[in-house]
Design a protein around this motif. Structure first.
Motif, short mmCIF file in Angstrom:
data_model
loop_
_atom_site.label_atom_id
_atom_site.label_comp_id
_atom_site.label_asym_id
_atom_site.label_seq_id
_atom_site.Cartn_x
_atom_site.Cartn_y
_atom_site.Cartn_z
N ASN A 62 0.84 -1.19 0.00
CA ASN A 62 0.00 0.00 0.00
C ASN A 62 0.88 1.24 0.00
O ASN A 62 2.11 1.15 -0.16
N GLU A 63 0.27 2.42 0.18
CA GLU A 63 1.02 3.67 0.08
C GLU A 63 2.10 3.80 1.16
O GLU A 63 3.02 4.61 1.04
N SER A 64 2.00 3.00 2.22
CA SER A 64 2.99 3.05 3.29
C SER A 64 4.15 2.10 3.06
O SER A 64 5.10 2.06 3.85
N GLY A 65 4.07 1.28 2.01
CA GLY A 65 5.16 0.37 1.70
C GLY A 65 4.71 -1.08 1.65
O GLY A 65 3.55 -1.38 1.37
N SER A 66 5.65 -1.97 1.93
CA SER A 66 5.40 -3.41 1.90
C SER A 66 5.30 -3.93 3.32
O SER A 66 6.11 -3.59 4.18
N TRP A 67 4.29 -4.79 3.55
CA TRP A 67 4.06 -5.36 4.87
C TRP A 67 4.08 -6.88 4.76
O TRP A 67 3.33 -7.46 3.98
N ILE A 68 4.95 -7.51 5.54
CA ILE A 68 5.02 -8.97 5.53
C ILE A 68 3.89 -9.53 6.38
O ILE A 68 3.79 -9.24 7.57
N ILE A 69 3.03 -10.33 5.76
CA ILE A 69 1.94 -10.99 6.47
C ILE A 69 2.39 -12.35 6.99
O ILE A 69 2.05 -12.76 8.09
N GLU A 70 3.17 -13.03 6.18
CA GLU A 70 3.64 -14.37 6.54
C GLU A 70 4.97 -14.63 5.86
O GLU A 70 5.20 -14.19 4.73
N ILE A 71 5.85 -15.32 6.57
CA ILE A 71 7.06 -15.83 5.94
C ILE A 71 7.36 -17.18 6.59
O ILE A 71 7.34 -17.30 7.81
N ALA A 72 7.57 -18.19 5.77
CA ALA A 72 7.76 -19.54 6.29
C ALA A 72 8.77 -20.29 5.45
O ALA A 72 8.91 -20.04 4.25
N CYS A 73 9.50 -21.21 6.08
CA CYS A 73 10.51 -21.99 5.37
C CYS A 73 9.84 -23.21 4.74
O CYS A 73 9.99 -24.35 5.21
N ARG A 74 9.10 -22.96 3.68
CA ARG A 74 8.39 -24.01 2.95
C ARG A 74 8.20 -23.56 1.51
O ARG A 74 8.43 -22.39 1.17
#
Length: 229
Positions: A86-98
């Motif tokens: 969005n206009e505020s940048g990138s937001w990580i919702i999930e990150i997983a080693c798969r």
């Protein structure tokens, strides 16, 4: 007393497939999710690659994910991430080693020229995975449960959907008598539609056109009450 306060993050959502090689992150594919994914709950319905986001945004996403992987102590193997933009940048919702889940993994062959299994095994034995990014556009429609759900009677229009230009396969998993439950409770997707083409817009249009040909015929679920006389 501990309170957890959460806030809804608006914006476009993307999925990222990456590979870590001694801490160095390489992007294998970035998937746009063209359909609006607004709360309070929703199901994912479409992945299309390559992403139509501009290169500066994707570069920022890659840098952000690389930092997150280092902070989490991830150095080798696949990662799957979900981000909101969005206009505020990138937001990580999930990150997983798969890796990406289920049959959606076959999209990696279209975008890299190699199968997902080849890429992961090559990385696991300490070799560089030689991938040609964005070989062609590809996408998948995870067929949503229609309406309020019900008991499957039959699925019509499969042949018509499969004949839509650019559609590579229509895979229906549900069987007569199976109950389909919509979100938020949810159930497995009724099936999948895959398409390949020269550009992501054409792929998205083909997936939508094929989905419009399908008609999942449902019977209502009748309430059942058991009493002990």
């Amino acid at each position: 007393m501990v309170a957890l306060i959460e806030d809804y993050i608006p914006g476009q959502e993307i999925a990222v497939e990456g590979l870590l090689d001694d801490g160095e992150l390489t992007l294998l594919a970035v998937f746009d999710k063209p359909n609006p994914l607004n709360g309070p709950y929703f199901e994912e319905t479409m992945y299309v690659t390559p992403s139509r986001q501009n290169k500066s945004i994707l570069s920022a996403v890659q840098n952000q994910l690389a930092i997150a992987c280092r902070e989490l102590g991830l150095r080798w193997g696949p990662i799957h991430a979900e981000c909101r933009l969005n206009e505020s940048g990138s937001w990580i919702i999930e990150i997983a080693c798969r890796t990406i889940g289920g049959r959606c993994g076959q999209l990696l062959e279209s975008s890299t020229g190699r199968t997902l299994e080849e890429i992961i095994i090559t990385n696991a034995v300490g070799q560089k995975a030689d991938c040609r990014l964005d070989v062609e556009a590809a996408g998948v429609m995870m067929i949503p449960v229609p309406g309020r759900g019900g008991v499957v009677r039959r699925v019509e229009g499969i042949g018509e959907a499969a004949r839509i230009p650019l559609v590579s396969s229509v895979e229906i998993d549900v069987r007569p008598g199976q109950m389909l439950v919509p979100w938020p409770e949810g159930c497995p997707y009724p099936g999948f539609i895959f398409a390949n083409g020269e550009d992501p817009e054409s792929v998205e249009n083909a997936l939508n056109a094929a989905h419009q040909q399908l008609d999942i015929i449902l019977a209502p679920v009748l309430p059942l009450q058991v009493t002990n006389d």
